[in-house]
Structure formats: C-alpha cells, structure tokens
Design an enzyme around this catalytic site. Structure first.
Site: not given
Ligand SMILES: Cc1cc2nc3c(=O)[nH]c(=O)nc-3n(C[C@H](O)[C@H](O)[C@H](O)COP(=O)(O)OP(=O)(O)OC[C@H]3O[C@@H](n4cnc5c(N)ncnc54)[C@H](O)[C@@H]3O)c2cc1C
Lengths: 401, 257
Positions: A124, A272, A367
């Site tokens: 987490g 196909r 990741e």
């Molecule tokens: C199916 C699934 C399973 C998951 N499992 C886990 C888990 O087990 N444990 C856990 O801790 N998390 C988990 N996550 C969360 C995941 O690690 C995060 O979603 C991820 O780190 C991205 O964070 P965010 O979604 O908050 O996006 P944000 O950080 O808000 O980013 C949004 C967008 O902005 C871009 N961005 C952000 N900062 C920058 C920058 N500095 N420069 C350029 N672009 C940028 C990102 O690349 C992305 O495209 C999971 C997510 C999914 C979808």
C-alpha cells in the site's frame, strides 16, 4: 554468453503453463465478464508452491531463482493479467522487500506462511491524491511507547480486499513531510486483524477485471513497534526497492500478454479468409504480426537480462525500468493490433484479445507510469540520477542455506 | 499395503506423429513424451490408497530407454516412493509378451498386494500387458476399473460395461487396470517435483532379472499413417435444391439411411 534457459527453467515453465491451462484458462472469460476474483485460485497457487517458488527454502519457499519468477509471470499473464498480478503483489512487492529489509523476527514469523500461500501480502503506497508523486502521500504514523499509530487512506491497492498482510508507507516525521524530504517516511507491516483497518474493492475498472483492486483505510491502527520494516526513515527506499521487483514481473508478464496476442492472431490470420486468401497473406496483416514477433523477443530478452542481474546480485533499476517501459508499450501496440487482426470478432469477448487490450493499459500506469520511466531513463543518461548504495539488497541466487 | 504401478512413457496426445523411414517405428524427433494418461489414474489411485494406509509403499515400474525416466519422475512427483526402470537396447520393439515376462519377473523380486496398470498405453493401444502378467503371476486380473474399495483384505472393484456397472470382488494380490473415471490425477506441487528428483530410480536389465527369452512372438511388419481425410464437399445452389441434393448424397452415396 549463454542465451538458453536451463533444463530446470524449462521444466518449471512447462509446469506453470500446465497449471495455467488446467486451472486458469477454463474460467478466465467468465471471471473477467463477471468481474470476479476467485479466492480459490490463491489457495490452489499456494498448495502447488507457486506463491513462494522463488523464496529461499529457509522460509518454506521453493528456492528457485529470479528468472523463474519472470517465467512464471510470463506464463500467468499469457492467461490473464490478473493472475500475473498475484505474483507481482504477493511475491515481488510484499515478500521480497520483507526478505531484504525485514528483521529476522519479522522474516521468520511472516515469510513461511506467505511462501506456503496460507497468508497473502499486498503493498500500500498509492493514495487518493498521490500516485507518481510518492512524497505527496498523507498517511502518517506516530510513535506511542512501544507502538505506532497509523492513520491514512490507500487507494488502488491490488489484492486489498483479500490480503492478510499489508506493507504500507507513512510519514513518521511531519517536519520532513512538510519539506517533502522522503527520509521522513517509514514502512510498516499491518495485519488484517489489526483494529482500525478496513478495506473495500474498486468497481468499474477498464481491465484486470478478474483481479482484485481496492482501498485500505487506516483509522488509528495501533501496531507493535517491531512491525516497522527497515529503520525509521527508510520507507521511501523500501517502497522503491519493492517497485523495482514489481516492475520486473510486469515486464515479464507483458511478454506473456504479447505472446497470447501473437498466438491468437496467427491462428485467426490463417483461418479467416478475405479476398479469397487467408488474411495472413495480406502484407499489412503480416506487418502487424511481425511487430508482435519482434516485441515478444525484445521484451523477453530485456526481462531475462534483468532476472539474470538479480540472480547475480547486481543492481538493475535502470535495466528493469527499460524492460518495463518497453514491454508495456509493446504490449499495448500488440494487443491493439491483435484486435485489429480479429476484425469485428476481436471487438467481442468471443476472443481473448479484447481482454488483453483492456488489461494492458493498467501496466502503463502502475509500477511507475510510462512517463515516470521515461524520466528515469533520461535522468540516468543525463547524470541527474545515479544508484546510491542501499543498506539492504536483494539476496543473490543461489540463496545461502 | 505394498503397491506396484506399471507405467509407460508415450508420445503426448497432441504430438504430430510421423513414421520413421524404417516404416516400423515412429519418428521420435521433436516429439514430447508424457506419462501414459491411463497409468496416471493407476499412480493416483495407488497414492490415494497409500495416503489412507500410512504404512503403504508405492513402487512404479517401467520398461523404457533413458528418456522414460521423465515419465518415472512424473509418477514419483505424484507420490510414488521409488521407481524401477528396466532396459537394454535389445528391448527396442519388444512385444507385449516379452514386456509382461520382464514385468512379472520384476514383480517377483518384490512384495505386492496390488498391481495397478493403465487399461492400455495410448501409443500402441494393445492393452495386453496386464492380462498377460496375471497369467504369469497366477493372480486375478480385473480390467477397466473405475472404482476401488478395499475392505477386509479384499478389493471391491467397479467396472463399466455396456449399459451397466459391474461390481467384482477379488482377493489380493491382484492386478487392476485403470479406466478413465477412476479418479482425477493430481497436478504435482513444486515441492513434490523437487523431492522426486531425489527419489531413487533403480535400473535393471533383463539379464539381471533372469529373463533370457527376449524373442517376441509377434512381429511388427509395418506402420502406415491413417488415410488423409477427404476434403469437405460444398453443395452449391438455392437452399431448397441444395437440400434435395444433400438428401440424395446421404442416401445414395454415403448410404446413411
Ligand atoms: C490496476 C491497478 C493496480 C494497482 N495496484 C497498486 C498497488 O498494489 N499498490 C499501490 O501502491 N498502487 C497501486 N496502483 C496505483 C499505481 O501505482 C498508480 O496509479 C501510479 O503510481 C500512478 O499514480 P496516479 O494514478 O496517481 O497518477 P498520477 O501520478 O496522478 O499521474 C497521472 C498522469 O500524469 C503523469 N505524470 C505524473 N507526474 C509526472 C511527471 N513528473 N512528468 C510527466 N508526467 C507525469 C503520469 O505519468 C500519468 O500519466 C495500481 C493501479 C492500477 C491501475
């Protein structure tokens, strides 16, 4: 240089594929359609030894190497991303950080049950308002005598609703939190039965519908101080260490997804017919298939190299990042083209490729989002980033007895 | 209880079989070999009996070249305790009679209450070995068994026959050939696969077993691939006419009615 898999690797690969085709393939379409995570699968993987295959025998594991972890990830994702995610979360994000950073007491009391699959671990880090921006997390832990008291929300946590154990990250130094100094963050091991923990599932996901993704809420969760993983202030490093292992399984898993897209596309393109010939005779279809062949081979080489480096005890943050980013983009392209090759049928769940197409998107987000990997790679090249020695490392393979 | 299981390594059910230029054997190159599926039922049943009767032992016995050790390892990973592999290059092409003589001789060196075998090996489909051994050892043979109950020193066995189930009782020692439905063979766990690598496979030769008459009483004179399936026929034309034509073909050419 030897590019061949050992006889033991091949035997293991065949065994994992045998498990997937007997126990996972028959139910995956239904599970995905009904968004159902079947806990029995965890029990089955546990009893067969899959959930601890690459952990040292000392902790009840199978004692296999890190290349085996990659091979298992590839074979499970050949069936579905949800099943590979189990390895990513339970082994790579939970067990391996504990193995490397945990005290002997923590390792002895938690790892054997995890290796046997009797208990499931998850990771987490992400919160509702912070994903890529790890130091933006809000969770915090305060020390009270022999205990820590944790508060905060975790979001998008794979296996949240089924895990028994959680490694969570929280601020222990609020001054450093304000200053965004990651050395104020610590890692803790929580148990589902700790009072104040609640979890739930997230619904309405684009993909990985046969997997469990959820939230974890910590409301004055009081835990004994010896459940701190590593030292106070090492939480950020442990989180990054965990993700380094997780990314490796994501890259390897993508090889499986690409191979699944390739196999389905080759079969379909032979069956196909359009304009009186199999569609595989049209040059533009060949181009898509050739792309998948190349993607598979490159992904495989990249992940196996990272796996080999892990075995040797070499740091491979950059190599893993390259493998993960390449693999996930190649997977998206391959899955998209696989749907294309299947035409309208590819757009329906009669064929598995639409599922792979929906699943592959998640791997560009978790990741380390695609963009974050791009930055990591450029920063290494520009000298803006370098590997600093860590207090703890992944144990090289073969493991000490 | 002492249980023997006779096993054989055979080409995988999905292998594409090609005939070797000699015309008397299959071309083994690129073929994946597996434990004969009917023998798996036998191994599983033996292991289940062992699990219910803790002092039992399960010994798997096979006749085959070096590669057949892999099938032996599968049986050991499922839970057999030890293995015996009989081979000598002169045995290539030996018929069921020779194999039965060797297996009976091997059984003769061991103690046994039950011998399991598959109802047939899926490569040559002969199903002759179990019956032949029962004659050589003078023990009862019950074939195509789908259920085994042991009580009061006897085996109560269920066999599937056309339209009914037959219940057969016999004393021990006995030979039982396993039919599909007897059980669901387990998938071995990683730990059991590792343990199987350390289990003993004893290698024996016909001479060591005291079997000198290795002459087959039958001779395989040739193998032929099955005739290739004739291509499908497409009946062209309007549906009503096509249906008439289809009925005519079924009646006059294929003679289904
Ligand atoms: C199916 C699934 C399973 C998951 N499992 C886990 C888990 O087990 N444990 C856990 O801790 N998390 C988990 N996550 C969360 C995941 O690690 C995060 O979603 C991820 O780190 C991205 O964070 P965010 O979604 O908050 O996006 P944000 O950080 O808000 O980013 C949004 C967008 O902005 C871009 N961005 C952000 N900062 C920058 C920058 N500095 N420069 C350029 N672009 C940028 C990102 O690349 C992305 O495209 C999971 C997510 C999914 C979808």
């Amino acid at each position: 240089m030897d590019f061949s898999l050992s006889a033991d690797h091949k035997e293991f690969q065949e065994w994992i594929r045998g498990f997937a085709s007997r126990d996972l393939d028959p139910g995956i379409s239904e599970a995905d359609r009904n968004c159902r995570f079947d806990k029995k699968i965890l029990a089955r993987m546990g009893e067969l030894g899959i959930l601890g295959h690459c952990l040292p025998e000392k902790y009840n594991g199978g004692g296999l190497d890190y290349i085996s972890l990659g091979l298992a990830s590839e074979e499970l994702e050949y069936t579905d991303t949800a099943y590979r995610e189990i390895l990513s979360v339970h082994i790579a994000l939970f067990c391996l950080p504990l193995l490397s950073w945990g005290t002997d007491e923590l390792k002895n009391s938690y790892l054997p049950k995890c290796a046997a699959g009797e208990k499931i671990g998850c990771f987490g880090l992400t919160e509702p308002d912070a994903g890529s921006d790890v130091v933006g997390i809000q969770s915090h832990a305060r020390r009270e005598g022999g205990h820590y008291i944790l508060n905060g929300q975790k979001m998008w946590i794979s296996l949240a609703d089924v895990a028994d154990y959680f490694i969570v990250f929280a601020w222990t130094d609020l001054e450093k939190k304000k200053a965004r100094d990651h050395s104020g963050m610590s890692a803790f091991l929580l148990e589902r039965c700790d009072p104040g923990i609640s979890t739930g599932s997230i619904h309405g996901k684009l993909g990985v519908r046969a997997g469990n993704t959820g939230w974890v809420s910590m409301d004055d969760v009081k835990i004994p101080a010896d459940r701190l993983v590593g030292n106070e202030g090492e939480g950020f490093k442990i989180a990054m260490f965990g993700i380094d292992q997780g990314r490796y399984t994501v890259a390897a898993g993508s090889a499986g997804l690409i191979r699944a897209c390739l196999d389905s596309s080759v079969k379909y393109a032979k069956e196909r017919h359009t304009f009186k010939v199999p569609t595989g005779r049209h040059q533009l279809v060949k181009q898509m298939i050739a792309g998948m062949v190349e993607s598979y081979e490159i992904t495989r080489l990249l992940y196996l190299k990272a796996g080999w480096m892990k075995n040797e005890g070499l740091r491979c943050t950059l190599e893993t990042s390259i493998a993960k980013r390449f693999a996930c983009e190649a997977a998206e392209k391959s899955a998209s083209n696989a749907v294309q090759i299947h035409g309208a049928y590819g757009f329906s769940d009669e064929y598995p490729v639409e599922r792979h197409f929906r699943n592959c998107k998640a791997a560009q987000i978790y990741e380390g989002a695609r963009e974050i990997h791009t930055i990591i790679q450029a920063d290494y090249a520009l000298g803006l980033r370098e590997d600093k020695p860590l207090r703890r490392n992944l144990p090289p393979w073969p493991f000490e007895r | 209880m002492k249980i023997l299981v006779l096993i054989k390594q055979v080409p995988d059910t999905e292998a594409q079989i090609k005939i070797d230029p000699s015309g008397k054997a299959i071309d083994e190159s690129g073929i994946k070999f597996v434990l004969n599926p009917y023998d798996e039922f036998g191994v599983e049943e033996a292991v289940r009996i062992k699990e219910k009767n803790p002092d039992s032992t399960v010994t798997a016995v096979t006749i085959g070249p070096e590669r057949s050790k892999e099938a032996m390892r599968s049986a050991l990973a499922m839970g057999a305790d030890t293995g015996i592999k009989i081979w000598d290059d002169s045995l290539a092409g030996a018929d069921a009679g020779v194999k039965a003589a060797l297996l009976a001789a091997a059984a003769g060196t061991l103690e046994y209450d039950i011998i399991f075998c598959g109802k047939q090996a899926i490569d040559d489909d002969q199903g002759a070995v179990g019956g032949a051994i029962s004659r050589l050892l003078s023990v009862p043979f019950v074939s195509n068994v789908v259920k085994v109950d042991i009580s009061g020193g006897k085996c109560i066995l269920q066999r599937e026959v056309e339209g009914a189930s037959e219940i057969v009782e016999c004393g021990m020692p006995c030979i039982i050939s396993a039919q599909k439905g007897l059980n669901e063979p387990r998938y071995p766990s990683l730990i059991n696969i590792m343990k199987a690598k350390k289990k003993e496979i004893k290698e024996m030769t016909p001479a060591g077993l005291g079997v000198s008459d290795l002459a087959s009483k039958t001779e395989l004179v040739g193998m032929e691939p099955p005739p290739s399936r004739p291509p499908g026929r497409i009946i062209e034309g309007e549906p009503a006419q096509a249906a008439v034509e289809l009925v005519r073909i079924l009646r006059e050419e294929i003679k289904v009615f």
